[in-house]
Structures are given as C-alpha cells and as structure tokens.
Design an enzyme around this catalytic site. Structure first.
Site, PDB file in Angstrom:
ATOM      1  N   GLU A  66       0.838  -1.203   0.000  1.00 26.26           N
ATOM      2  CA  GLU A  66       0.000   0.000   0.000  1.00 26.26           C
ATOM      3  C   GLU A  66       0.874   1.255   0.000  1.00 26.26           C
ATOM      4  O   GLU A  66       1.829   1.358   0.755  1.00 26.26           O
ATOM      5  CB  GLU A  66      -0.892  -0.009   1.239  1.00 26.26           C
ATOM      6  CG  GLU A  66      -1.787   1.206   1.386  1.00 26.26           C
ATOM      7  CD  GLU A  66      -2.577   1.163   2.695  1.00 26.26           C
ATOM      8  OE1 GLU A  66      -3.513   1.970   2.832  1.00 26.26           O
ATOM      9  OE2 GLU A  66      -2.235   0.351   3.569  1.00 26.26           O
ATOM     10  N   LYS A 101      -9.534   2.651  -3.485  1.00 26.06           N
ATOM     11  CA  LYS A 101     -10.007   1.963  -2.291  1.00 26.06           C
ATOM     12  C   LYS A 101     -11.445   2.356  -1.984  1.00 26.06           C
ATOM     13  O   LYS A 101     -11.798   3.540  -1.948  1.00 26.06           O
ATOM     14  CB  LYS A 101      -9.102   2.286  -1.102  1.00 26.06           C
ATOM     15  CG  LYS A 101      -9.400   1.467   0.147  1.00 26.06           C
ATOM     16  CD  LYS A 101      -8.395   1.781   1.257  1.00 26.06           C
ATOM     17  CE  LYS A 101      -8.669   0.943   2.502  1.00 26.06           C
ATOM     18  NZ  LYS A 101      -7.747   1.270   3.606  1.00 26.06           N
ATOM     19  N   CYS A 136      -5.582  -2.984   2.377  1.00 22.65           N
ATOM     20  CA  CYS A 136      -5.584  -2.929   3.837  1.00 22.65           C
ATOM     21  C   CYS A 136      -6.925  -3.333   4.461  1.00 22.65           C
ATOM     22  O   CYS A 136      -7.326  -4.477   4.426  1.00 22.65           O
ATOM     23  CB  CYS A 136      -5.156  -1.529   4.284  1.00 22.65           C
ATOM     24  SG  CYS A 136      -4.797  -1.389   6.060  1.00 22.65           S
TER      25      CYS A 136
END
Length: 558
Positions: A294, A374, A432
């Site tokens: 990330e 995301k 994540c």
C-alpha cells in the site's frame, strides 16, 4: 429447585457482590480478548461467555446489565484493540485521540447483544433466552459489518484463525458460523455447569448426558468436517501455477511522506530506488507477478506533472519483463459544480482535487491498466463516515499525516495479466482494511478473481497485535472463497495464504524482505461465494424473531 439461588449469592448492591460481578465481567473479557491473535489460546473463547452468563443470573435491572456488560466488553476491546491508538509507536496526537475514543465507545456497541438479552430474559426460559443471545450476538456482528461506520475487526470468529481445521466451515457460513459455534458451546457448557452444580441434574442423568453429547457434537462436528475438507482439497488437482514475488520495503510510515528527508523529492527518489533495488534481487526469469505494498509509491506518479517518475517505473518494469502491482495515491480534478464534498480547493488553479488510496498494475511495454480506488475506508483515519451528509466535520476530523481525507472508490476491479507461459490470470486489488469484510472480498471472486491480493501498511502501530490479526483474517478470506491470498505489507506481516487458510513464509515485523512463492489459480465458487452473508442474515432474522416472541409474551401478561 431454584438453580439461581442455590448456585449464586444473592445479587445485592453490597461491596462483596459488586466485586464478584466485576470479577465475572473482567473474566469474560479476558477470556474473549486472549483468544485473539497473536495469542494461540483461541480455545479460551469456548469458555469466554460462561462468566458472563453467570453474571446475567445475578443482575436484576437494565442499569446493571449496562454497567457490567460495558466492563466485560471494555476488557475484551482493550485486549484486542489496544494498539489502534498508536500509544506504543509514533504517538501521534490524532491517532491516540481517535484510538482512545474507539476503545471507550466501541464497548458500548459491543454491549448491544447484552442489552437485548436484558430485554427478553424475563419472558423466555433459560434455554431460549441463552439461544436468543447467540442470535443477538451473531446478528449484531452481521449488522456491524454494514455501512461506513462499520468496524468488524473483533468479530468473535476472527479469533479462531489459528484453528485451521475448524475454520473450514467458513466456506459455508463465513466468519459468522464460527462465532455461532463458539457461543453455542458456551451455552451448553453453562447450562450443564449450573444444573449439575445446583443438583438439578446428576452427571449420569439423561439431561446431563444429552448436554455432554451436545458439547461433543458442537465441538467435534466442525473438526470432522474440516479434517475431511482439508484432505479433499489437498488431493484435488491444482490449478494453473503462478510464481509471485512480494516486496516488503519496511519504510517508516511516519517518514514516507517526506518528513526526515531534505525534501519530499529526496524522499520519493529514495523510496523508488529502494523498491527497484529489492525487486531486482528477485529472479527475473521465474516470476509472473510482483506485488508492492500500500502506497509503496507515495506520490501521484500517474499525473502528467510527474511523468518523469512514471517513465522511470515503466522503464524498470519493461527491463524486468514482469508486471508489478503497486499501491499509490491518485488524484482527480473537478470543477466546482462536479466536485465531491471531500475534494480540496486548489485556489491557485481554481479547481478541486480528490485524492484516492489506490493501486494499479504496471505491465511491460506500456499498457494502461485501470486504477483501483479503495472503496472501504477506515472510519476517521482515512475518511469521515458519511462525509456527504456531514461536510462540516471533514476538516476538524481530518488526520494531518500523509494525504488523509481520501475519496471513496466505487468499482471492485479485477486485473488481468499475462503469465510467462502466455496464459491470462485474474486477481483482485484490495487495500488494507478492506480485507476484513467477507462480503466485500467475495465480490472480487464473483467477478472472476482467481487469486486475491491484499496490499497494506501495518507499520503505524509498532510491533503490536494489529498486523498479526490482519494477516490472520486473510486466512478466513482464503477459506471462504478457496483462493490463494498474496498479503503484501510495508513493514509486516507479509506472506502467502493457501485456500485452506495456512500461512506460508510469514515475514517478521519491521524487516525489509523479499518473498517468492508458488500459488495456484482457483475457479471454484464456494457456497459462501455464491450466496454471501446468508448465515449472518438468518441469525439477524432469528434475533428479530426472539424479540417478537418476547414482546408477544409480555403483551399476553399485560
């Protein structure tokens, strides 16, 4: 015989009784909290509710349920989530404040099943009200996974990730089935305990033997199923083999964005050089894909003004002849009429910019791949929940580290790349926090992902429990969908998770390391992949049915 009066002291407000009540609440919280990774004592959860059930029988008012329920859940949350405030690493004021708020507020949400039990207990028999609690708990876990305020990190079943054999039922029920089994075992064990202690049942009586049989059934059935399923999966023919490299650069997240360097440009140059160096040490001739973590590229490399960086990355990928999937921020520009409420005004340019926590696939010989933005963002840490409805809170609650204030993506992309053998392979792009949501993850598989990737940066909180809990949840996602998971972290823990949930080559925290693993593509769609959170939804329906039943009995009494 009055079981409660013979087994337990009279629940008065005396200091002794209060101390006993607090002791039971703390014991329950300890058992539940210590069942979560990195602890290997996952079986503690199978006794974690017994002190709580004993406590329930001592309480007379809703206020008492509220107080002692909060104590139990505060201990549970404190043990599992102590790391969220970064109190041991970084000590950022915003992070500590938001983490502290979570540790104080989240136990209230965790207490909701206890409050519901307090509402129905006088209208249902012992077995029914305890069974109702089971449905209340699992139904609440399902609801708590929905919406932008959701935080299902300590869903009870997440604590069972080291019990590889029993978690195999997750391919049918998801994590909620594991929670259900744990609570059901507690219920049967509790009733057996209090009935025999009060001498309502003798150990060789029919009821006692049925309860003992029930304990074996609840505990052994998932084990038998898991043993058979693991053996079956290990015998099955493998899919297409893929050779994947993982780079864990171990860049300090507090310095990633330029602090500690002479300039941000120096920071970006050094981080790119580190990624190139570590990646070059992987075998060029045997890899199909390389994964970076990330925000491994910590700047807007895809924007025109940064074309020199983009050119460097592309040239490196062309030289390696291997596609690289990497996390990076991305930005989009808007005029005033079309700008999202979370976009920032660039006064010098009279336009708005929205930043995204993103990822993309860099393929050899320029091939523009879509950018994954995301979708599931950490509440407050990455985005103010329901920002469109409360825009006045965006600036006051915005974290100042890195970019923060991310925009929300919309599309669950599946990337396609060509392997060295010339065949096409498909994988998911998850970033994540997204990997803790079962229903979200399965959508990538429904869209054709043959393996899953999770890129993350778990280095914010020091060598604490969070990173170990995070990769543990990858085991559940692997089992639920029968897919390999490539877990790539900035500072740990990285590794490969097979479709049975076994973690291979797990790295240590805060080490710079490269991994090489052979995984296989998968095409099977499990019951859970096809039907989603059906079990959780059924538990929610069951919870509502118990509430209606209790309400009906109350009405009849009136």
């Amino acid at each position: 015989m009055n079981t409660k009066q013979n087994l337990l002291p009279d629940p008065t407000n005396s200091k002794n009784a209060v101390a006993q009540n607090v002791g039971l609440a703390v014991a329950s919280g300890l058992f539940l909290g210590l069942s979560f990774p990195p602890s290997l004592l996952h079986t503690l959860a199978y006794a974690g509710f017994i002190p709580l059930f004993l406590l329930f029988e001592r309480l007379a008012t809703f206020a008492q349920f509220f107080r002692y329920g909060y104590v139990a859940m505060f201990v549970f949350n404190g043990i599992t989530l102590y790391w969220v405030g970064g109190f041991t690493h970084g000590r950022d004021p915003y992070l500590m404040m938001s983490g502290g708020a979570l540790l104080l507020f989240h136990p209230l949400l965790s207490s909701i099943p206890i409050w519901l039990y307090a509402v129905v207990r006088q209208y249902l028999s012992l077995w029914l009200r305890l069974l109702a609690f089971c449905f209340f708990w699992v139904g609440w876990e399902y609801v708590h996974s929905l919406g932008e305020l959701s935080f299902p990190w300590i869903t009870l079943g997440n604590g069972q990730v080291h019990d590889i054999t029993r978690i195999q039922i997750a391919e049918i029920t998801s994590v909620y089935g594991l929670s259900f089994i744990v609570i059901l075992f507690n219920i049967v064990a509790y009733v057996l305990l209090i009935r025999t202690a009060a001498r309502d049942w003798k150990w060789r009586s029919r009821h006692a033997l049925m309860a003992i049989g029930g304990l074996f059934l609840v505990y052994l059935t998932p084990w038998i199923y898991g043993t058979w399923r693991i053996a079956d999966l290990d015998k099955q023919g493998k899919g297409q083999e893929l050779r994947v490299g993982v780079v864990q650069p171990n860049v300090d997240p507090w310095e990633k964005w330029g602090e500690g360097f002479a300039s941000k440009q120096d920071a970006y140059e050094q981080q790119l050089d580190l990624l190139f160096q570590m990646t070059s040490e992987l075998s060029r001739d045997s890899l199909d894909l390389i994964v970076w973590p990330e925000t491994a590229i910590p700047f807007y490399a895809l924007l025109p003004q940064n074309h020199m960086y983009r050119w460097r990355i592309q040239r490196f990928v062309d030289d390696m002849r291997i596609p690289i999937f990497s996390g990076l921020p991305h930005a989009e520009y808007f005029d005033k009429e079309n700008a999202p409420v979370t976009a920032e005004l660039l006064r010098s340019q009279d336009r708005y910019v929205e930043s995204y926590n993103s990822g993309t696939l860099f393929a050899p010989h320029p091939l523009d791949n879509p950018i994954y933005r995301k979708i599931v963002l950490v509440p407050f840490g990455e985005r103010v929940p329901y920002a469109e409805k409360v825009p006045f809170l965006i600036e006051p609650l915005k974290w100042s580290v890195g970019i923060s204030g991310w925009g929300k993506g919309e599309d669950t992309l599946v990337y396609i790349f060509q392997t060295r053998s010339g065949t096409a392979s498909r994988f998911s792009a998850m970033i994540c926090y997204e990997s803790i949501f079962p229903n979200f993850v399965r959508q990538f598989v429904v869209r054709g992902a043959e393996f899953l990737t999770v890129i993350t940066n778990d280095s914010w909180w020091g060598n604490t429990s969070g990173a170990y809990q995070h990769i543990g949840m990858a085991s559940l996602r692997a089992v639920e969908n029968r897919r390999w998971v490539v877990h790539c972290a900035n500072g740990g823990v990285s590794g490969f998770v097979d479709p049975v949930g076994r973690i291979h080559q797990a790295t240590s925290m805060y080490t710079a390391q490269q991994l090489f693993g052979v995984i296989t593509s998968g095409n099977e769609l499990t019951f859970y992949t096809k039907h989603g959170d059906l079990f959780g939804q059924l538990c929610l329906i069951g919870a509502v049915a118990f509430l209606i039943s209790a309400g009906t009995r109350k009405y009849k009494k009136i």
